[in-house]
Scaffold this active site. Structure first.
Site, PDB file in Angstrom:
ATOM      1  N   ARG A  37     -66.031 -73.902 -17.226  1.00 49.41           N
ATOM      2  CA  ARG A  37     -66.398 -75.232 -17.736  1.00 49.41           C
ATOM      3  C   ARG A  37     -66.383 -76.297 -16.634  1.00 49.41           C
ATOM      4  O   ARG A  37     -67.196 -77.227 -16.666  1.00 49.41           O
ATOM      5  CB  ARG A  37     -65.452 -75.631 -18.873  1.00 49.41           C
ATOM      6  CG  ARG A  37     -65.766 -74.908 -20.172  1.00 49.41           C
ATOM      7  CD  ARG A  37     -64.889 -75.343 -21.311  1.00 49.41           C
ATOM      8  NE  ARG A  37     -65.466 -74.911 -22.586  1.00 49.41           N
ATOM      9  CZ  ARG A  37     -64.865 -75.049 -23.762  1.00 49.41           C
ATOM     10  NH1 ARG A  37     -63.670 -75.601 -23.834  1.00 49.41           N
ATOM     11  NH2 ARG A  37     -65.461 -74.651 -24.869  1.00 49.41           N
ATOM     12  N   LYS A 198     -67.853 -61.901 -42.024  1.00 49.10           N
ATOM     13  CA  LYS A 198     -67.947 -62.416 -43.389  1.00 49.10           C
ATOM     14  C   LYS A 198     -69.183 -63.268 -43.648  1.00 49.10           C
ATOM     15  O   LYS A 198     -69.507 -64.162 -42.877  1.00 49.10           O
ATOM     16  CB  LYS A 198     -66.698 -63.243 -43.708  1.00 49.10           C
ATOM     17  CG  LYS A 198     -65.422 -62.401 -43.717  1.00 49.10           C
ATOM     18  CD  LYS A 198     -64.233 -63.249 -44.117  1.00 49.10           C
ATOM     19  CE  LYS A 198     -62.989 -62.385 -44.291  1.00 49.10           C
ATOM     20  NZ  LYS A 198     -61.830 -63.190 -44.708  1.00 49.10           N
ATOM     21  N   GLY A 355     -68.321 -67.564 -29.635  1.00 46.25           N
ATOM     22  CA  GLY A 355     -67.348 -66.844 -28.812  1.00 46.25           C
ATOM     23  C   GLY A 355     -67.551 -65.345 -28.780  1.00 46.25           C
ATOM     24  O   GLY A 355     -67.628 -64.728 -27.705  1.00 46.25           O
ATOM     25  N   GLY A 378     -68.186 -74.224 -31.788  1.00 50.67           N
ATOM     26  CA  GLY A 378     -68.394 -74.956 -33.046  1.00 50.67           C
ATOM     27  C   GLY A 378     -69.653 -75.801 -33.061  1.00 50.67           C
ATOM     28  O   GLY A 378     -70.368 -75.853 -34.062  1.00 50.67           O
TER      29      GLY A 378
END
Length: 400
Positions: A37, A198, A355, A378
């Site tokens: 980063r 899921k 990720g 996110g």
């Protein structure tokens, strides 16, 4: 994309440029263990300096929840930042008030400063107007280079952009350009790969994608839930049986929208989930009652590879199987290599994020071959869900 300013559009000469970056990097024993980063923000800092601007970096680190926590001080990333930039970095032990003002006032062209963790103040996460104004008082121009924090409406990502002349840094610009090429104005046909455990965690994502893409490949545990919804027995496989009605609704909506959903046609099953467990390839409807589906089979991979060869744009989020352990990483690896091959050949624009996805592509050895890999987590997911990201929307707002 032309609906926001970039560094190229801003007058920075002789001005202090408040630059929001994401350097929330892993640290062990006071040492940065992964500088990815930090390395990625270097072009933005260098370009600001080249235009005569003085970069003053704003960043968060971990979750101090409005308290000063010594172990979450940004001071510990200064050595890694200096190494990446090849120059000293001045550190201020607060991001507002006297300590910040004194450091900024002493800066000269060519200097770089890093201000202490914005989240040491409650006003950061609350997007408090007074806190944002205190930050704004330190500089004349604002650059946001933290796409990974753009889904948060915080003072340093959203509030500040409304108070100053603002634009996107190079990393933010690259991310938005790549994402626009994938979902905004893509070359068709568009194929999306959505994997993971899921269905329940990716309902918004699936709902948005079936309206935007031509083909949707569903893998991982999610695929088992769709198979159950179609009346296929999946033995002891991970599946959300209570989501079967939802899966049927998604399939019906996809049909109406002209989106073709692709599920496995053959499967890799095993009796236990461990490295090197005995496994066999079977047709999708022949999973034994005492076995688990842990990967897609070779016929499924061949169909996916063929689809990649026929499509122009790929968006990838999530693995096709239990990629963490062999031999259940084969489908993910083979499909990733097929996508990389089409990308290298210039026939496919490939954008991936999340990720597990980044880990899977690194494991397959093809991360460098994709057109763009988002490390934003996110923010990438919310963008895929069709949500407006506050930090991006603020850059598009009318400037004072």
């Amino acid at each position: 994309m032309a609906d926001f300013n970039t560094i190229d559009d801003l007058d920075m000469d002789g001005k202090v440029v408040l630059t929001r970056v994401d350097i929330n990097v892993p640290v062990e024993n006071g040492q940065v263990t992964d500088t990815t980063r930090i390395d990625r923000i270097v072009p933005t800092i260098k370009d600001i300096q080249a235009k005569g601007g003085i970069p003053v970096l704003l960043a968060h680190f971990d979750r101090p929840k409005g308290q000063r926590v010594d172990s979450m001080s940004l001071r510990q990333v200064v050595p890694a930042l200096e190494a990446a930039l090849g120059q000293p970095v001045v550190f201020a032990d607060d991001c507002i008030g006297g300590p910040a003002k004194r450091v900024v006032a002493a800066l000269k062209p060519g200097d770089v400063a890093l201000l202490e963790n914005t989240r040491f103040h409650e006003g950061e996460e609350k997007n408090d107007a007074t806190f944002a104004a205190s930050l704004a008082a330190l500089g004349q121009v604002y650059v946001n280079d933290a796409f990974s924090a753009a889904h948060r409406a915080h003072a340093s990502t959203e509030g500040l952009a409304k108070l100053m002349e603002a634009g996107a840094g190079r990393l933010m610009q690259a991310e938005l350009t790549a994402l626009d090429a994938a979902l905004g104005k893509p070359e068709r046909p568009v194929v999306a790969v959505v994997g993971g455990a899921k269905v329940s965690t990716k309902l918004d994502l699936l709902g948005n994608l079936i309206e935007k893409v031509d083909h949707l490949i569903i893998g991982g545990g999610m695929a088992n839930t769709f198979l159950v919804a179609k009346g296929v027995e999946v033995g002891k496989s991970l599946a959300e049986r209570d989501m079967a009605d939802t899966a049927r609704e998604i399939m019906a909506k996809a049909e109406t929208a002209g989106c073709t959903i692709h599920l496995p046609v053959d499967i890799v099953v095993a009796r236990e989930f461990r490295e090197g467990a005995a496994s066999e390839v079977l047709p999708v409807d022949q999973c034994p009652p005492d076995a688990m589906i842990l990967d897609a089979g070779p016929d499924t991979v061949a169909a996916i590879s063929d689809l990649f060869a026929r499509c122009k744009t790929l968006i990838w989020n999530g693995p096709l199987g239990a990629f963490e352990i062999a031999p259940f990483d084969r489908a993910t690896n083979a499909a990733a290599q097929a996508a990389a091959e089409a990308t290298r050949a210039g026939t496919l624009v490939s954008v991936a994020g999340g990720g597990d996805t980044v880990a899977a592509l690194n494991r397959a050895g093809v991360a460098d071959d994709f057109t763009f890999i988002s490390t934003a987590g996110g923010a990438f997911l919310e963008w895929m869900e069709g949500k407006e990201l506050p930090g991006v929307a603020a850059l598009k707002a009318k400037r004072p």
